[in-house]
Design a protein around this motif. Sequence first.
Motif, PDB file in Angstrom:
ATOM      1  N   LYS A 269       0.831  -1.205   0.000  1.00 13.35           N
ATOM      2  CA  LYS A 269       0.000   0.000   0.000  1.00 13.35           C
ATOM      3  C   LYS A 269       0.863   1.252   0.000  1.00 13.35           C
ATOM      4  O   LYS A 269       0.497   2.284  -0.584  1.00 13.35           O
ATOM      5  N   SER A 270       2.033   1.162   0.613  1.00  8.96           N
ATOM      6  CA  SER A 270       2.928   2.312   0.642  1.00  8.96           C
ATOM      7  C   SER A 270       3.422   2.674  -0.755  1.00  8.96           C
ATOM      8  O   SER A 270       3.583   3.845  -1.087  1.00  8.96           O
ATOM      9  N   PHE A 271       3.684   1.660  -1.582  1.00  5.51           N
ATOM     10  CA  PHE A 271       4.106   1.931  -2.944  1.00  5.51           C
ATOM     11  C   PHE A 271       3.011   2.685  -3.699  1.00  5.51           C
ATOM     12  O   PHE A 271       3.280   3.650  -4.415  1.00  5.51           O
ATOM     13  N   ASN A 272       1.766   2.225  -3.545  1.00  3.91           N
ATOM     14  CA  ASN A 272       0.667   2.895  -4.234  1.00  3.91           C
ATOM     15  C   ASN A 272       0.472   4.314  -3.718  1.00  3.91           C
ATOM     16  O   ASN A 272       0.247   5.244  -4.494  1.00  3.91           O
ATOM     17  N   ASP A 273       0.544   4.494  -2.381  1.00  6.82           N
ATOM     18  CA  ASP A 273       0.342   5.826  -1.814  1.00  6.82           C
ATOM     19  C   ASP A 273       1.473   6.778  -2.186  1.00  6.82           C
ATOM     20  O   ASP A 273       1.249   7.971  -2.392  1.00  6.82           O
ATOM     21  N   THR A 274       2.693   6.251  -2.263  1.00  9.43           N
ATOM     22  CA  THR A 274       3.856   7.103  -2.500  1.00  9.43           C
ATOM     23  C   THR A 274       4.084   7.368  -3.980  1.00  9.43           C
ATOM     24  O   THR A 274       4.335   8.504  -4.390  1.00  9.43           O
ATOM     25  N   TYR A 275       4.010   6.327  -4.803  1.00  5.37           N
ATOM     26  CA  TYR A 275       4.399   6.455  -6.198  1.00  5.37           C
ATOM     27  C   TYR A 275       3.231   6.342  -7.179  1.00  5.37           C
ATOM     28  O   TYR A 275       3.412   6.607  -8.368  1.00  5.37           O
ATOM     29  N   GLY A 276       2.071   5.925  -6.711  1.00  2.00           N
ATOM     30  CA  GLY A 276       0.934   5.786  -7.609  1.00  2.00           C
ATOM     31  C   GLY A 276       0.703   4.348  -8.036  1.00  2.00           C
ATOM     32  O   GLY A 276       1.555   3.481  -7.886  1.00  2.00           O
ATOM     33  N   HIS A 277      -0.484   4.101  -8.586  1.00  2.00           N
ATOM     34  CA  HIS A 277      -0.864   2.731  -8.952  1.00  2.00           C
ATOM     35  C   HIS A 277      -0.068   2.199 -10.138  1.00  2.00           C
ATOM     36  O   HIS A 277       0.079   0.975 -10.285  1.00  2.00           O
ATOM     37  N   ASP A 278       0.429   3.085 -10.997  1.00  4.08           N
ATOM     38  CA  ASP A 278       1.253   2.610 -12.112  1.00  4.08           C
ATOM     39  C   ASP A 278       2.512   1.919 -11.594  1.00  4.08           C
ATOM     40  O   ASP A 278       2.908   0.861 -12.092  1.00  4.08           O
ATOM     41  N   VAL A 279       3.138   2.532 -10.587  1.00  7.38           N
ATOM     42  CA  VAL A 279       4.319   1.907  -9.994  1.00  7.38           C
ATOM     43  C   VAL A 279       3.921   0.648  -9.243  1.00  7.38           C
ATOM     44  O   VAL A 279       4.651  -0.361  -9.252  1.00  7.38           O
ATOM     45  N   GLY A 280       2.741   0.674  -8.597  1.00  7.89           N
ATOM     46  CA  GLY A 280       2.257  -0.535  -7.940  1.00  7.89           C
ATOM     47  C   GLY A 280       2.107  -1.686  -8.908  1.00  7.89           C
ATOM     48  O   GLY A 280       2.450  -2.836  -8.595  1.00  7.89           O
ATOM     49  N   ASP A 281       1.620  -1.399 -10.110  1.00  5.78           N
ATOM     50  CA  ASP A 281       1.508  -2.440 -11.134  1.00  5.78           C
ATOM     51  C   ASP A 281       2.885  -2.942 -11.552  1.00  5.78           C
ATOM     52  O   ASP A 281       3.081  -4.141 -11.799  1.00  5.78           O
ATOM     53  N   GLN A 282       3.853  -2.033 -11.650  1.00  4.99           N
ATOM     54  CA  GLN A 282       5.217  -2.450 -11.972  1.00  4.99           C
ATOM     55  C   GLN A 282       5.765  -3.390 -10.904  1.00  4.99           C
ATOM     56  O   GLN A 282       6.434  -4.385 -11.209  1.00  4.99           O
ATOM     57  N   VAL A 283       5.476  -3.072  -9.646  1.00  2.59           N
ATOM     58  CA  VAL A 283       5.937  -3.921  -8.545  1.00  2.59           C
ATOM     59  C   VAL A 283       5.323  -5.311  -8.656  1.00  2.59           C
ATOM     60  O   VAL A 283       6.004  -6.333  -8.491  1.00  2.59           O
ATOM     61  N   LEU A 284       4.024  -5.369  -8.931  1.00  2.00           N
ATOM     62  CA  LEU A 284       3.349  -6.663  -9.054  1.00  2.00           C
ATOM     63  C   LEU A 284       3.953  -7.491 -10.187  1.00  2.00           C
ATOM     64  O   LEU A 284       4.178  -8.697 -10.042  1.00  2.00           O
ATOM     65  N   ARG A 285       4.206  -6.840 -11.326  1.00  2.00           N
ATOM     66  CA  ARG A 285       4.784  -7.571 -12.453  1.00  2.00           C
ATOM     67  C   ARG A 285       6.198  -8.042 -12.129  1.00  2.00           C
ATOM     68  O   ARG A 285       6.598  -9.149 -12.519  1.00  2.00           O
ATOM     69  N   LEU A 286       6.954  -7.189 -11.449  1.00  2.00           N
ATOM     70  CA  LEU A 286       8.316  -7.577 -11.065  1.00  2.00           C
ATOM     71  C   LEU A 286       8.307  -8.794 -10.159  1.00  2.00           C
ATOM     72  O   LEU A 286       9.005  -9.788 -10.404  1.00  2.00           O
ATOM     73  N   VAL A 287       7.511  -8.733  -9.095  1.00  2.00           N
ATOM     74  CA  VAL A 287       7.468  -9.838  -8.140  1.00  2.00           C
ATOM     75  C   VAL A 287       6.966 -11.113  -8.818  1.00  2.00           C
ATOM     76  O   VAL A 287       7.503 -12.205  -8.584  1.00  2.00           O
ATOM     77  N   VAL A 371      13.599   1.613  -6.127  1.00  2.00           N
ATOM     78  CA  VAL A 371      13.006   1.253  -4.847  1.00  2.00           C
ATOM     79  C   VAL A 371      13.336  -0.191  -4.521  1.00  2.00           C
ATOM     80  O   VAL A 371      13.604  -1.004  -5.408  1.00  2.00           O
ATOM     81  N   GLN A 372      13.289  -0.508  -3.242  1.00  2.00           N
ATOM     82  CA  GLN A 372      13.541  -1.867  -2.773  1.00  2.00           C
ATOM     83  C   GLN A 372      12.209  -2.551  -2.534  1.00  2.00           C
ATOM     84  O   GLN A 372      11.326  -2.000  -1.879  1.00  2.00           O
ATOM     85  N   VAL A 373      12.080  -3.731  -3.076  1.00  2.00           N
ATOM     86  CA  VAL A 373      10.867  -4.527  -2.906  1.00  2.00           C
ATOM     87  C   VAL A 373      11.222  -5.768  -2.104  1.00  2.00           C
ATOM     88  O   VAL A 373      12.182  -6.467  -2.427  1.00  2.00           O
ATOM     89  N   THR A 374      10.470  -6.038  -1.063  1.00  4.14           N
ATOM     90  CA  THR A 374      10.682  -7.253  -0.277  1.00  4.14           C
ATOM     91  C   THR A 374       9.370  -7.998  -0.139  1.00  4.14           C
ATOM     92  O   THR A 374       8.285  -7.422  -0.285  1.00  4.14           O
ATOM     93  N   CYS A 375       9.469  -9.278   0.161  1.00  2.20           N
ATOM     94  CA  CYS A 375       8.293 -10.126   0.342  1.00  2.20           C
ATOM     95  C   CYS A 375       8.439 -10.963   1.604  1.00  2.20           C
ATOM     96  O   CYS A 375       9.558 -11.322   2.001  1.00  2.20           O
ATOM     97  N   SER A 376       7.307 -11.270   2.193  1.00  2.00           N
ATOM     98  CA  SER A 376       7.266 -12.194   3.328  1.00  2.00           C
ATOM     99  C   SER A 376       6.614 -13.489   2.873  1.00  2.00           C
ATOM    100  O   SER A 376       5.717 -13.485   2.026  1.00  2.00           O
ATOM    101  N   PHE A 377       7.076 -14.609   3.443  1.00  5.44           N
ATOM    102  CA  PHE A 377       6.614 -15.931   3.022  1.00  5.44           C
ATOM    103  C   PHE A 377       6.150 -16.739   4.232  1.00  5.44           C
ATOM    104  O   PHE A 377       6.815 -16.735   5.276  1.00  5.44           O
TER     105      PHE A 377
END
Length: 415
Positions: A269-287, A371-377
């Motif tokens: 949610k921080s990515f979307n709030d900070t950079y916008g949903h376009d960047v959020g979509d980029q994050v999703l595709r990256l992950v 930006v740094q992207v991390t995930c929890s498993f």
Amino acid sequence: MQKLQLLAKRAIPALILLYISTLLAQSAHPLLIKWSSQLSYLPLIALAIAGLIALQFSRSRMALFSLMLMLPYAAQLWPEISWLQLQAPPLSLLLMACMVWLIWDKDRGFALPNALLSIAQISLAAAVIYFVFQQLSAQPLDWLANLIAWLPQLHLSAFSPLETGLYAGLLMIALVRVALSPSNNHCALFVSLLLLPMLQYPGKQQLLIGQLAILTIAIVFLIGVIMDSHNMAFRDELTGIPSRRALMQYVQTLGKKYVVVMADIDHFKSFNDTYGHDVGDQVLRLVASRMTKVTGGGKAFRYGGEEFTIIFPRKEPGEIKAHLEALREDIANYQMVIRSPDRPAKKTKQTAQSRSKAKPKPTTSSGKQSVQVTCSFGAAQRSQTSSEFMAVMKQADLALYDAKKAGRNCVKIRA
């Protein structure tokens, strides 16, 4: 490279099928000749069926292709129809220009304004190629004849050098489109373009070759529609990986031993709030792209939102822990460059907090921020107490919650 692999995977089988049908027609086997005379209308019926199915699935370009492919074949069946017997330029060349235009266009549906627009566009394409043909036919084209002299001479006697050159040029334009977007739809449309010159095959086998080629194209169209529809149903549109529906289908194939992993993007949610949903979509595709590279026999799915599911069939938690750790590190160490930032106009307190959670890295040498992207498993295995898949998934969800409480960017396993 990935697009070329997709192109080869989707186009080569269709081309092989088309080549086999051509060899069969050239063999002029007595059974084929008998079939050709008794079932001469079958290709038209097959094209009509393919066009109707394409229309049902909103593939307007494929429906128009099916309709246009009927014309050169109808010219073979009914040579008395004068307007179908174009010689300069041949009907197949005009149709190829229309089809190349459609390949570069998009599916518009058959609402009246869109249908009129499509008709106007393909009419313009036919007019342009007609004008070009008339202008070039009045010029000496020895250079063109020399240029195409290296091509195989098989059946080229049916075409003038100008026709051959225009056919090759239009095919190259269509091939560029297919290489840029090698979808099942585009590959099927491109293969159909190879049919048009074949319908001018000289000799007694002309009608037979036309029949087999059109039947092959109808089959290719049907396969293309089915495969695209399957992808729409079982592939996530944004990330391109298998969707939740595909996960539920895959679960039915699992045995009694498997591990379910639930993964979540930290502070999404921080990515979307900070950079916008376009960047959020980029994050999703990256992950998603990194998830598909998980080792150890795992299969990744997008479960929904920022959550992903990985299934390890025939595995135990101890066997997959190292693979999950490697995946976690791969995602965390990947430097994601923000291509299209959409920052809020005002820096509110909430935005500042979100930006700190998103963990922006220093700007790159080109001035773009990364930006740094991390995930929890969280992982859990099937057991006697959790024998149903949804029960195992619930345990994996609890393990994911443990990972969140432990500070995120880690792997937790529930026994």
